[in-house]
Write an enzyme that holds these catalytic residues in place. Structure first.
Site, short mmCIF file in Angstrom:
data_model
loop_
_atom_site.label_atom_id
_atom_site.label_comp_id
_atom_site.label_asym_id
_atom_site.label_seq_id
_atom_site.Cartn_x
_atom_site.Cartn_y
_atom_site.Cartn_z
N ASP A 1 -13.25 4.97 1.61
CA ASP A 1 -11.81 4.97 1.86
C ASP A 1 -11.26 6.39 1.82
O ASP A 1 -11.08 6.98 0.76
CB ASP A 1 -11.13 4.09 0.78
CG ASP A 1 -9.61 4.01 0.93
OD1 ASP A 1 -9.06 4.68 1.82
OD2 ASP A 1 -8.99 3.27 0.15
N ASP B 1 0.88 -1.17 0.00
CA ASP B 1 0.00 0.00 0.00
C ASP B 1 0.91 1.22 0.00
O ASP B 1 1.51 1.55 1.02
CB ASP B 1 -0.89 -0.04 1.26
CG ASP B 1 -1.74 1.22 1.39
OD1 ASP B 1 -1.71 2.07 0.50
OD2 ASP B 1 -2.45 1.33 2.41
N GLU C 1 -7.41 0.37 -4.21
CA GLU C 1 -7.36 0.28 -2.75
C GLU C 1 -8.67 -0.21 -2.13
O GLU C 1 -8.65 -1.13 -1.31
CB GLU C 1 -6.93 1.63 -2.16
CG GLU C 1 -5.43 1.87 -2.40
CD GLU C 1 -4.99 3.32 -2.26
OE1 GLU C 1 -5.80 4.15 -1.80
OE2 GLU C 1 -3.84 3.62 -2.62
N LYS D 1 2.69 11.36 -3.29
CA LYS D 1 1.62 10.68 -4.05
C LYS D 1 0.71 11.68 -4.74
O LYS D 1 0.15 11.42 -5.80
CB LYS D 1 0.82 9.80 -3.10
CG LYS D 1 -0.16 8.85 -3.77
CD LYS D 1 -0.75 7.91 -2.74
CE LYS D 1 -1.77 6.97 -3.34
NZ LYS D 1 -2.29 6.05 -2.30
#
Lengths: 632, 159, 108
Positions: free
Chosen positions: A219, A28, A192, A91
């Site tokens: 999420d 992850d 994810e 990211k």
């Protein structure tokens, strides 16, 4: 490296590298933290901790002098004294261009200067060098790879890397590039929320009586928000719809608190270090307010005194209210796309560290009309699901589990008047392919510009531009007579390729474009070579090793195929296949990776007809007793 | 239809072929791409009808522009668009008005779908009529999308 | 010439032999010629002895090795390792000069 063996039945010892269990992991790669997980000896997935027992690696990379790189908690500490040399939340920059970031109102200015990099992608200026977000991410991945190899006792044979479901093509490609740059073989990019569903679904439904249901996965991570609606039936996780915002997360909550602190401080023009200290304070305050109703915010000042103010939870909730509420719109749209009403759901699952914020939990409960599930650690659940999927993809065990995902954003082409013509709409199951026919609008037109975009809006300028290319050599014809077929293909990783072809004249004028963002395959190889500090000899050994492993894998698969479906071959054909396999075996004796690779691809070509027959047999078996009418 | 779809996915999905040769991986990708396309076409009445029209070989004879100019169709389109434009997002009744517009559109869609079922069920299919029906359905779908955008503005407004 | 097992390895082997329902069988250790650096280890149950087999005993477990393998394996100790992510028997062979990156195969 220690290799560990199990006791085999007499004569059943596996050939090396064809052993039953492959060393694979799930990763992850998060905005604020990254994790790596693998199947444990107990059978379930577990996150792999570092030497100090910590699973979460802060996604922070510090560039010190003399090309020294520090990753993780130590880098986080260094951020306070050297903010200009320490990169966090990279990211948010993955697969994005400078102009695009500057236009984005939610983009907070980072403490390091950004520049235009190759392929239109942004580059970061860290003190003495320019690095791309892909390279920074690769540094994080390398640390996780090393950690996993130590725990698993050998080099990794593959990894599943997760991406936000709402990541576009450029962001996915950048993530895959980063993994390759870190020396990982990417088995699959997995969304994810889907990975999280796998981790959850298993625990709840495997073996249970009720193995069917609709779920929403909410999420909210450090920098991205996703929602996916899934149907879980007999081990198949089918994503019906997905939505999100790839620039919304806990970082934005921090930013709101930071702005408040700076306002309260009443000082202007804070320097990098002071700002970094405030940023850290903002983050600590947010985390403390998860359990406390009120938090003190002490800040040491340069004159030696300590500034102090308090923040209540209700003030914090006011600061972030609009951010939290903006997730509701996305959830409603996803439910609508899935054709589902909230009351039809069997459960809502919370994933991501930011779902610890009480205001978020309350809002989700209100939105879906039920208490959300959060019994798995929201920070770990994505990595755990990814590890499980890696184990399945490696073929480490027989399982009926399967993940079926969709495209998060519509893919289209620019047409007249700067409008977008959608070719593959959002929420289309992947892998997918769709073709669209176009024609020329001028007499004798010999070329056609093709502009590929991604997004939901009608105007090209409001969508993400993925690629521009030109189809040339169209034979002279009157306007409207040419027939140009543009084909979009999205693979199982959610990555796009586009091809265009003029069909009427039979002249094969075809262009295949893989949108490229910054890094070409050659560049990645080059960087890999440079990164290998042990020089050319080690590189050659590594290539040789990889070639041998691949050859052994291919031979193993062929033996299994011959055993199972050998009857599909005539004696002559079988001899041909055996001879080809023999040549590959012989090439293994010569220590030359190019020779081996040549024989591997030759064997692959020479057994194509066999693979095709096996596939046909499989389809016939699957369709047995069914009629076309059943599908209508 | 869900069952065979899942069975075929389980047998041929690229995830099942990760450890196989390049050729087998390619074949699996192709098969499942077709499967997904077929699944979507069969599941959606409009896509299915468009596919049947294409397969009949009668699609080429249809003049899309003429369908656009049909007075009854034009009248309908104008009425619907005007009604949507009249929805002011600041109006407290906006959501109700939007929902009544949606009900109307849903009714029209239901009518067209019933007509399509009858047309495709006939022994000699009137492909011209099928094309007209497809065309109207396509328009209604786009109108629904336009309504979705207004609805999202309303959601955004009251969070 | 000899090979041996540690107490831990013998303990584990005993458990596995019992689970298999052949508590009196031996464990065969050998090498085969394959893998990226030439040779690799074999570890199997041994229900029957072969002609060229030599026998050893460690902590109550019988170990058999064929003559050819013994040349390469002389002095080898087999241990058992177990952690959260890996468990299995580990070979420590004083004769190994070079092993491949994964430790699965070796040269003497």
């Amino acid at each position: 490296m220690d290799f560990l063996l199990d006791i085999a039945e007499p004569g059943q010892s596996a050939a090396p590298h064809a052993g039953p269990v492959k060393r694979v992991v799930g990763i992850d790669l998060g905005t604020t933290y990254s994790l790596v997980a693998a199947m444990s000896t107990d059978g379930g997935p577990l996150c792999i901790p570092d030497a100090e027992g910590q699973c979460a690696l802060p996604s922070v990379v510090h560039y010190a002098g003399q090309r020294q790189i520090v990753v993780g908690r130590a880098a986080q500490q260094l951020a306070l004294s050297h903010p200009e040399r320490t990169i966090s939340s990279v990211k948010r920059l993955m697969g994005r261009g400078l102009q695009e970031l500057q236009k984005d109102p939610t983009h907070a200015t980072p403490p390091w200067p950004l520049q235009d990099g190759e392929g239109g992608m942004v580059c970061i200026d860290v003190a003495d060098r320019l690095v791309s977000p892909v390279e920074v991410s690769a540094e994080i991945l390398k640390v996780l790879k090393l950690r996993a190899e130590e725990a698993l006792g050998g080099p990794l044979q593959g990894a599943v890397v997760t991406v936000p479901a709402y990541f576009d093509d450029a962001q996915r490609q950048a993530t895959k590039d980063a993994a390759r740059l870190a020396g990982l073989e990417v088995l699959r990019l997995v969304n994810e929320p889907t990975a999280a569903a796998l981790a959850y679904g298993l625990d709840r439904f495997e073996g249970g009586a009720d193995r069917q249901g609709l779920f929403a996965i909410y999420d909210l991570g450090g920098g991205t928000f996703d929602v996916s609606i899934l149907r879980l039936e007999q081990g198949v996780f089918q994503v019906l719809a997905t939505g999100g915002n790839s620039r919304l997360g806990g970082d934005d909550f921090d930013q709101r608190v930071l702005t408040e602190i700076v306002t309260l401080l009443g000082e202007e023009g804070l320097d990098g270090q002071r700002l970094q200290a405030c940023r850290q304070l903002a983050r600590n305050t947010k985390e403390a307010l998860t359990t406390a109703e009120q938090v003190n915010m002490p800040l040491p000042l340069p004159d030696g005194t300590v500034w102090q103010q308090a923040m209540t939870r209700s003030r914090f909730e006011t600061l972030i209210e609009d951010l939290v509420r903006s997730t509701g719109l996305v959830c409603r749209r996803a439910l609508k796309d899935a054709g589902i009403r909230p009351e039809q759901l069997q459960g809502v699952v919370l994933v991501g560290g930011s779902t610890r914020v009480p205001a978020v939990r309350r809002y989700v409960a209100e939105l879906f009309g039920r208490e959300p599930l959060s019994d798995l650690d929201p920070d770990q659940v994505v990595a755990l699901g990814a590890a499980h999927q890696a184990d399945l993809l490696a073929g480490n065990k027989e399982s009926e589990l399967l993940l079926l995902d969709v495209t998060p954003l519509s893919l289209g082409l620019e047409t007249m008047g700067e409008l977008v013509e959608k070719v593959i709409p959002r929420n289309t199951p992947i892998p997918a392919a769709r073709a669209q026919a176009f024609t020329t609008f001028k007499d004798g037109q010999s070329a056609m510009a093709i502009h590929v975009v991604q997004g939901e809006r009608e105007l090209v300028s409001q969508c993400r531009s993925l690629a521009r290319f030109e189809l040339r050599g169209i034979p002279p014809m009157v306007a409207g007579a040419a027939r140009i077929r543009v084909t979009f293909r999205v693979d199982a990783d959610g990555l796009l390729t586009v091809a265009a072809q003029e069909e009427t004249t039979g002249v094969e004028q075809s262009v295949v474009v893989k949108p490229s963002y910054g890094l070409s395959d050659g560049q990645i190889e080059q960087m890999l070579r440079e990164a290998l500090t042990h020089g050319a000899d080690d590189m050659r050994l590594r290539l040789l090793h990889e070639a041998k492993v691949e050859a052994e894998r291919v031979l193993h698969a062929l033996r299994a195929a011959l055993q199972q479906d050998g009857d599909l071959l005539s004696t002559a054909e079988r001899e041909l296949v055996e001879a080809s396999a023999g040549r590959l075996l012989e090439s293994l004796l010569v220590e030359d990776h190019e020779r081996i690779n040549q024989q591997v691809s030759r064997l692959d070509k020479e057994t194509t007809f066999f693979a095709q027959r096996r596939m046909d047999r499989g389809i016939k078996a699957a369709m047995q007793g069914r009629h076309v009418g059943d599908f209508a | 239809m869900q069952q065979p779809y899942q069975d075929l996915q389980r047998a041929f999905h690229p995830d099942r072929f990760v450890q196989r040769s390049a050729t087998e991986r390619r074949l699996s990708l192709e098969q499942v791409t077709h499967l997904n396309r077929a699944y979507q076409t069969v599941k959606d009445p409009l896509l299915r009808s468009e596919y049947l029209l294409e397969r009949s070989g009668q699609g080429g004879a249809i003049d899309e522009k003429a369908l656009n100019r049909e007075p009854a169709f034009l009248m309908e389109v104008m009425e619907q668009r005007e009604a949507l434009e009249e929805v002011e997002i600041t109006d407290p009744q906006a959501m109700q008005r939007l929902q009544s517009l949606r009900r109307e559109a849903d009714q029209r869609i239901a009518q067209e779908l019933a007509a399509l079922r009858a047309l495709h069920g006939a022994t000699a299919v009137d492909w011209q009529a099928v094309a007209r029906c497809n065309h109207r359905l396509r328009y209604q779908r786009r109108f629904l999308e336009a309504m979705d955008q207004v609805e999202e503005q309303l959601w955004q407004q009251d969070g | 010439m000899a090979v041996s097992m540690t107490q831990r390895a013998a303990e584990r082997a005993r458990q596995m032999l019992q689970k298999r329902g052949t508590p009196d069988s031996a464990i065969r250790i050998g090498v085969s010629t394959a893998g990226c650096s030439g040779l690799s280890y074999k570890l199997e149950y041994a229900d029957q002895l072969q002609e060229a087999d030599q026998q050893f005993e460690s902590h109550g477990i019988r170990i058999v090795v064929d003559g050819k393998s013994l040349l390469v394996l002389d002095g080898t100790e087999v241990d058992f390792e177990s952690s959260a992510f890996k468990s299995g028997f580990k070979f420590t062979n004083p004769q190994v000069k070079e092993q491949c990156g994964c430790g699965e195969s070796f040269k003497v």
